[in-house]
Design a protein around this motif. Sequence first.
Motif, PDB file in Angstrom:
ATOM      1  N   SER A   1       0.825  -1.210   0.000  1.00  0.00           N
ATOM      2  CA  SER A   1       0.000   0.000   0.000  1.00  0.00           C
ATOM      3  C   SER A   1       0.860   1.261   0.000  1.00  0.00           C
ATOM      4  O   SER A   1       0.576   2.231  -0.715  1.00  0.00           O
TER       5      SER A   1
ATOM      6  N   ASP B   1      -6.259   1.079  -2.362  1.00  0.00           N
ATOM      7  CA  ASP B   1      -7.410   1.157  -1.460  1.00  0.00           C
ATOM      8  C   ASP B   1      -8.105  -0.192  -1.314  1.00  0.00           C
ATOM      9  O   ASP B   1      -8.652  -0.518  -0.254  1.00  0.00           O
TER      10      ASP B   1
ATOM     11  N   ARG C   1      -5.746  -5.876   0.485  1.00  0.00           N
ATOM     12  CA  ARG C   1      -5.863  -6.437   1.835  1.00  0.00           C
ATOM     13  C   ARG C   1      -4.781  -7.482   2.030  1.00  0.00           C
ATOM     14  O   ARG C   1      -4.479  -8.255   1.123  1.00  0.00           O
TER      15      ARG C   1
ATOM     16  N   LYS D   1      -4.524   2.794   5.268  1.00  0.00           N
ATOM     17  CA  LYS D   1      -5.751   2.824   4.467  1.00  0.00           C
ATOM     18  C   LYS D   1      -6.447   4.179   4.562  1.00  0.00           C
ATOM     19  O   LYS D   1      -6.980   4.695   3.579  1.00  0.00           O
TER      20      LYS D   1
END
Length: 453
Positions: free
Chosen positions: A135, A162, A165, A177
């Motif tokens: 991320s 976004d 996971r 996030k």
Amino acid sequence: MDDIETELNIAAARSDSPEDKDRNQEQIKPAVLLHQSQPDPRGSFTAIGFLKSNRKCLKLIREAMLRHNWQEAARYFSSYIQTLEAGTQPQVRSAACEITWRLGTEILRHLPNSSLDDFNAFYEQLKNFGVRNYSKICLEHCFHLMLNGQMDEAKRQLSIADSWRFGKQSNAQSMTKKLIRSYCGYLDYLIWNEKKTSALGSEEECANREMHSYFRQASVTLKEIVGQPGVWDPFVLSYIHMLEFYKDDDVALQVLENYAYNKEFPLNPNAHVYLYQFLKRHKVPQAKLIGSLRILHSLVPSHELMLELCSLLLHTKQMSDLEEALAVSMDLLEFSSWKCSIKAWKCLLNIMKKLKIKKYINTVRKEWNVRRSLWLSLHYRSYIARRDSLQNVQLLVIKRDILRFTGENNIDYFKITLRVERASKLKPDRLGEKREKMATMKSKKKEKKTLSD
């Protein structure tokens, strides 16, 4: 760079326990190794040899970067990447991901021939090394694309980040996030801002509709983000800009007041600055402006807006506000960044003059007595006066006038000021004397010529 062995867990590779020896005999696939370790009888490289190769390569990269030899650093770095791809130990690859990320981006930024495609390929390669940083790498990739004007690709990268996971949702992941979510809204705002400039010049409904759709996307996301406790300065400014454009001033004021006064939010002086600037733009009564700046003064008494607070307090024509202006201006001048500011000293002198006119000079002397020891050592030493006499005579004179209002008898400071004033007065007189002498000489020469003729 000094803790490379710790970050790569090299010490663990040197362990002499039987389990570690068996683990160290794990086969490593052949790769471009700078340090060729001795192969085992089966003809493959050991884990210790793999780690030694990484260690040697990192040292060579560091030396090349310290010499700013970026081409050489890039060659060693490509070998280091190959050794990571060849290794089968996931712990080593995961630990080395952060180092690879830092080194690679720094080398690429300094390479003269690096292009946007090189950055894109490198970021995509990084995402496969360590999923824990996926991320963050996407977010940095987005920043690079935004700086190069590729908004659509940056939006795509943020959408991927976004939706990413990994494992259980930890606190660190949730914070990342939230940051990615906020930049999604910020990117929508930037696209809206571009569409706004193009739509204002055209009368097409399609352009206005597209612009408004980006406003809706950005406003929903930014409203969600700025309502949560945190420091969200660029996102708050973006949201307020859009709300003001659509004349939704009440909602904008509510957002700014919540950002400044909500006790769940961390203390943030910028929040009060943004609120004051908004109130000033919308020409609210002076009492509201003063109230906003008073809170800012309690947080940052050295802020440049304190001069505006003094100006506002002088216009109220109340004695208590005039006394407050005196204290605020003297607080400001007790910070080293304002010691030589003509604006700040003139502001203090103006306040003292008004207090004298209203026959409240005792208020000045009372405030001076509280601060006397600090101000004499901070502003009124002999060497400071000599420096001001050479660099800024106007400042020297203003400080002298302020000293007279306080009733302080600083003989040394007054002597230096008097000497400077006399010198400045004598200079034009000397010039005048020289001009008179030149004029008399010319007239005498003319007289001699006429007599000889």
